[in-house]
Design an enzyme around this catalytic site. Structure first.
Site, short mmCIF file in Angstrom:
data_model
loop_
_atom_site.label_atom_id
_atom_site.label_comp_id
_atom_site.label_asym_id
_atom_site.label_seq_id
_atom_site.Cartn_x
_atom_site.Cartn_y
_atom_site.Cartn_z
CD GLN A 251 -3.12 -1.35 -0.16
OE1 GLN A 251 -3.26 -0.75 -0.01
NE2 GLN A 251 -2.96 -2.60 -0.72
CG HIS A 254 -1.67 2.14 -3.84
ND1 HIS A 254 -2.13 2.49 -4.73
CD2 HIS A 254 -2.25 1.70 -3.51
CE1 HIS A 254 -2.57 1.15 -5.13
NE2 HIS A 254 -2.56 0.56 -4.30
CD GLU A 319 -8.53 2.24 0.90
OE1 GLU A 319 -8.86 2.19 -0.31
OE2 GLU A 319 -7.19 2.19 1.19
CG HIS A 320 -7.08 -2.11 2.25
ND1 HIS A 320 -6.58 -1.16 1.75
CD2 HIS A 320 -7.84 -2.42 1.25
CE1 HIS A 320 -6.87 -1.08 0.11
NE2 HIS A 320 -7.57 -2.14 0.51
CG ASP A 353 -5.65 -3.96 -3.53
OD1 ASP A 353 -6.78 -3.66 -3.07
OD2 ASP A 353 -4.93 -3.59 -3.74
CG HIS A 412 -50.06 19.23 4.57
ND1 HIS A 412 -48.91 20.61 4.09
CD2 HIS A 412 -48.17 18.11 4.02
CE1 HIS A 412 -48.04 20.23 3.80
NE2 HIS A 412 -47.42 18.89 3.70
#
Length: 426
Positions: A251, A254, A319-320, A353, A412
């Site tokens: 990761q 990235h 996230e992971h 992934d 109404h």
């Protein structure tokens, strides 16, 4: 990697890339220009920022065929198998609407309706992500979306990466445009002479794409504002240091702002992983990116016990999350906040992934506290249906009118009463 004892103030939050005033001004200018001048504005900014002049920015059938002819057959088979896995997983997410019968023939219902059209943004630049095509298109197809559009910035040769086109071909998507940046988001949201507008835009991008998605939200729906990738690994002394280090770097490579964290109950593992990260960094092709990530946003925390480690993960809401520990499945039962969980030694994060099936578009920056990964529900809408028979109306109209008047909404009340009961007909 930095090593420290686990404390209660652990966090993976990084300052959100909200952009500076100049970037926001640029994005707003681009959006306004595309709204007013359509294709001409898209061409202008594509030439200005991507360095390529495009008369026709829609991918042709010939370009797709060329990509298919020159593509590695084995790699195409791998992509097809990955697509099957992803489709099978998302098929299980489909659901039907429901009908709730009431007395006297009345009923309430909810109808599930797919969106008419969606636009998928596939990032370009330093790396191409054909897996993004699979992860975004397939749940939309499973939901029943009829029109799916792909936009992605092309290279200086005016072409998209072959793998992106091959993935699109595997999935049967042929409306593809060679444009990126804020101009692509504006074109998808408002339409041009060439591109009809869509109802929702999904997919990550750079800061200009993120700002543009924020700006057009409301005109169209968006999936999320994706931040840099992040991984948290929860491990005990049964884990192998070289494997944990490799997963952290998977990761970190990235993005320079990606976040890689190890929480472990083993001081021995912590030291060994730190050494392994340094050794493996030297052999990584994207060393500069990964090293910046590890130095600025990487950390190893030593927990007193697994309960403390689990609570720290819930605070991080990563996230992971990988759990590489004895009884990993049991440990995972304590996890409340994580975009995706990977259990055991052989469930390395890249398995998710590319291939396993669950979606890899996941909430970042601790938003897993309240957000979910991309799924079929992101490509549907739900319409409520009410049918009251005359008898049901007779029984309930006075109650409804009283509630309306309680809120000071006479119109109404009168709308309900106009059906007749106030006239003494019932």
């Amino acid at each position: 990697m930095k090593i420290s004892k686990l404390t209660t103030n652990i966090s993976l939050k990084r300052e959100l890339e909200s952009g500076n005033e100049e970037q926001l001004k640029t994005v707003r200018q681009v959006i306004a220009d595309v709204r007013e001048n359509g294709d001409a504005a898209v061409r202008k900014y594509t030439e200005m920022w991507d360095g390529v002049s495009l008369e026709d920015f829609r991918v042709t059938e010939e370009e797709i065929n060329e990509a298919l002819q020159n593509f590695d057959p084995q790699l195409k088979k791998d992509l097809e198998e990955a697509a099957d896995n992803i489709r099978n997983y998302h098929e299980a997410q489909k659901r039907e609407g429901y009908t709730l019968p009431l007395a006297h023939g009345s009923y309430l219902a909810q109808r599930i309706i797919p969106l008419d059209s969606v636009g998928l943004y596939v990032p370009g630049g330093s790396a191409a992500y054909p897996s993004s095509v699979l992860m975004n298109v397939i749940p939309a197809q499973v939901a029943g979306v009829k029109r799916i559009v792909i936009t992605s910035p092309c290279g200086k040769d005016g072409k998209l990466p072959p793998a992106v086109l091959v993935c699109a071909s595997i999935l049967g998507v042929n409306e593809i445009y060679k444009i990126g940046g804020a101009q692509a988001i504006a074109a998808l949201a408002y339409g041009t002479e060439t591109i009809a507008p869509v109802d929702k835009i999904t997919g990550p991008g750079n800061i200009f794409v993120a700002l543009a998605k924020r700006e057009v939200f409301g005109q169209v729906a968006i999936d999320m504002i994706a931040g840099p990738s992040e991984i948290c690994i929860l491990a005990d002394d049964t884990a192998y240091p070289d494997e944990i280090a490799a997963d952290l770097l998977s990761q970190a490579e990235h993005d320079k702002r990606a976040c890689a964290i190890l929480i472990t109950t083993s001081e021995k593992l912590a030291k060994a992983v730190s050494e392994q990260v340094e050794e493996q960094l030297k052999q990584l092709p994207r060393e500069e990116i990964a090293r910046a990530s590890i130095e600025n946003f990487g950390h190893i925390y030593i927990a007193e016990n697994m309960d403390q480690a689990v609570e720290a993960v819930n605070t991080l809401a990563p996230e992971h999350l990988e759990i590489v520990a004895e009884n990993a499945e049991k440990v995972s039962e304590g996890i409340r906040h994580a975009g995706a969980i990977f259990l055991g030694r052989y469930s390395s994060e890249p398995v998710g992934d590319y291939f396993a099936g669950p979606n890899h578009v996941l909430p970042t920056n601790s938003t897993a506290r309240f957000a979910s990964g991309l799924n079929v529900d992101d490509f549907i809408k739900k319409t409520n249906i009410v049918y009251y028979s005359e008898k049901t109306w007779e029984e309930n109209a006075p109650k409804i009118a009283r509630l309306a008047r309680m809120e000071g909404l006479e119109g109404h009340a009168r709308a309900v009463e106009s059906r007749g009961w106030k006239k003494g007909e019932n």
